[in-house]
Design an enzyme around this catalytic site. Structure first.
Site, mmCIF file in Angstrom:
data_model
loop_
_atom_site.group_PDB
_atom_site.id
_atom_site.type_symbol
_atom_site.label_atom_id
_atom_site.label_comp_id
_atom_site.label_asym_id
_atom_site.label_seq_id
_atom_site.Cartn_x
_atom_site.Cartn_y
_atom_site.Cartn_z
ATOM 1 N N GLU A 26 -16.466 -7.895 -4.451
ATOM 2 C CA GLU A 26 -15.035 -7.562 -4.317
ATOM 3 C C GLU A 26 -14.187 -8.833 -4.310
ATOM 4 O OE1 GLU A 26 -13.112 -5.023 -4.343
ATOM 5 O OE2 GLU A 26 -14.329 -3.250 -3.964
ATOM 6 N N TYR B 151 -2.791 -8.827 16.467
ATOM 7 C CA TYR B 151 -1.782 -8.289 17.380
ATOM 8 C C TYR B 151 -1.713 -9.121 18.659
ATOM 9 C CZ TYR B 151 -2.227 -4.514 14.077
ATOM 10 O OH TYR B 151 -2.260 -3.802 12.904
ATOM 11 N N LYS C 232 -11.721 -7.634 6.354
ATOM 12 C CA LYS C 232 -11.121 -6.758 7.351
ATOM 13 C C LYS C 232 -12.028 -5.577 7.618
ATOM 14 C CE LYS C 232 -7.282 -3.640 7.862
ATOM 15 N NZ LYS C 232 -6.247 -2.937 7.212
ATOM 16 N N CYS D 31 0.867 -1.175 0.000
ATOM 17 C CA CYS D 31 0.000 0.000 0.000
ATOM 18 C C CYS D 31 0.901 1.222 0.000
ATOM 19 C CB CYS D 31 -0.899 -0.003 1.243
ATOM 20 S SG CYS D 31 -2.254 1.176 1.096
ATOM 21 N N LYS E 103 -12.266 -4.924 2.311
ATOM 22 C CA LYS E 103 -11.695 -4.066 3.349
ATOM 23 C C LYS E 103 -12.592 -2.848 3.506
ATOM 24 C CE LYS E 103 -7.668 -1.327 4.576
ATOM 25 N NZ LYS E 103 -6.278 -0.997 4.287
HETATM 26 C C1 PBG Z 1 -2.888 0.195 4.901
HETATM 27 C C2 PBG Z 1 -3.459 -0.629 6.000
HETATM 28 C C3 PBG Z 1 -4.266 -0.241 7.089
HETATM 29 C C4 PBG Z 1 -4.436 -1.361 7.879
HETATM 30 C C5 PBG Z 1 -3.772 -2.410 7.251
HETATM 31 N N1 PBG Z 1 -3.199 -1.941 6.071
HETATM 32 C C6 PBG Z 1 -4.773 1.091 7.482
HETATM 33 C C7 PBG Z 1 -5.815 1.770 6.695
HETATM 34 O O1 PBG Z 1 -6.356 1.254 5.723
HETATM 35 O O2 PBG Z 1 -6.089 2.901 7.063
HETATM 36 C C8 PBG Z 1 -5.192 -1.401 9.182
HETATM 37 C C9 PBG Z 1 -4.735 -2.442 10.152
HETATM 38 C C10 PBG Z 1 -5.185 -2.235 11.550
HETATM 39 O O3 PBG Z 1 -5.972 -1.338 11.896
HETATM 40 O O4 PBG Z 1 -4.721 -3.030 12.375
HETATM 41 N N2 PBG Z 1 -3.788 0.622 3.951
#
Ligand code: PBG
Length: 326
Positions: free
Chosen positions: A234, A314, A249, A121, A196
């Protein structure tokens, strides 16, 4: 047909061995993926205020952390980079000596067997904090694709075992697959963050990764939380473009989505138990008197019961310790 009093469902709950015998879902250390935040340079690891127990690890200190993860039997990590240099086009994301590229090399030296997944990303690398290139304050889908593809190829070149695009641009899986294949990385799988959502539960992550957008939000690319049919579209799209594994997610507020994806598709399915979900458990354990261990294992088991094969969390290190004691 048997009814009470002949039927007594409590019969199978009378003892621990009996309960274990009829248990339908088993959480396993082998299901877990541990997220790691990596910064450039040396210095001390820094704890993230809203995520007690989670740190930003400087490259130089990574081997210690990796050894501990491997020792616990956790099979995989997913890496997030926090670069020193950010710019409009996120060039540190695809720099050959970028923080992730170096981290992958270091991990492969310390623990060659550990599966290294890299988050693909741009948001941690752009000065504006968006996941793609801005054109007139709008994230431009098609201009972003080549940069994501370049990032993925550079991660694979550094030795990443799996690349995981999390940007939510349309067509990124195809662009990444094509670029990987052209660079002879036919064997590098793609784990697509397929469904996501634009979620408030990413708050602590953005503090950890320093990736809060400086203007606007991510709702023009991440999914609208009320939608589940769109999540199936998606996933369908990412699979059609070549995703080897897919992800839902966040996890907890989206267990229904997870289950629906599980029922519809046969691809390995990951769930991301995100930063805000972790922060809630930690805060509740600290201030609310809830038992952290029981609560955490119950949550991770629920994610598995809903259909996840792979759980990114985590809590993975704690859970691995608890599971090996049990
Ligand atoms: C990057 C990304 C994010 C997360 C994983 N990859 C942040 C976002 O999309 O703002 C979130 C992971 C988490 O909250 O533990 N795009």
């Amino acid at each position: 047909m048997s009814h009470f009093p002949q039927l007594r469902l409590r019969r199978l709950r009378r003892s621990d061995p009996l309960r274990k015998l009829v248990r339908e879902t088993r959480l396993d250390i082998a299901d877990l993926v541990y997220p790691l935040f990596v910064t450039e340079g040396s210095g001390q690891k820094q704890e993230i205020a809203s995520m007690p127990g989670i740190f930003r690890h400087p490259l130089a200190r990574l081997p210690q952390e990796i050894a501990e993860i491997a020792e616990l039997g956790i099979p995989a990590v997913i890496l997030f980079g926090i670069p020193d240099h950010k710019d409009e086009v996120g060039s540190s994301a695809y720099h050959p000596k970028g923080v992730i590229q170096q981290a992958v090399g270091s991990i492969k030296k310390t623990a060659p067997e550990l599966v290294v997944i890299t988050d693909v990303c741009l948001c941690e690398y752009t000065s504006h904090g968006h996941c793609g290139i801005l054109v007139n304050d709008y994230v431009d889908n098609d201009k972003t694709l080549p940069l994501l593809a370049k990032t993925a190829v550079s991660h694979a070149g550094a030795g990443a075992d799996i690349v995981a695009p999390s940007d939510m641009m349309d067509g990124r899986v195809r662009a990444i697959r094509q670029a990987l294949d052209e660079a002879q990385f036919h064997d590098t799988p793609i784990l697509a963050y397929a469904a996501k959502y634009a979620s408030a539960f990413y708050g602590p992550f953005r503090e950890a990764a320093d990736s809060t957008p400086s203007s606007g939000d991510r709702r023009s690319y991440q999914m609208d939380p009320p939608n589940w049919r769109e999540a199936l579209r998606e996933v369908e799209q990412d699979i059609a473009e070549g995703a080897d594994m897919v992800m839902v997610k966040p996890a907890l507020a989206y267990l229904d989505v997870l289950q629906r994806v599980r029922r519809r598709f046969n691809h390995p399915l990951a769930a991301y138990n995100v930063s805000g979900e972790y922060a809630m458990v930690k805060a509740a354990a600290r201030h609310g008197g809830l038992d952290e261990r029981t609560m955490t294992l119950e949550i991770l088991t629920a994610i598995k019961r809903a259909g996840a094969d792979i759980i990114i969390s985590y809590h993975a290190k704690d859970a691995a310790r608890w599971l090996s004691e049990a």
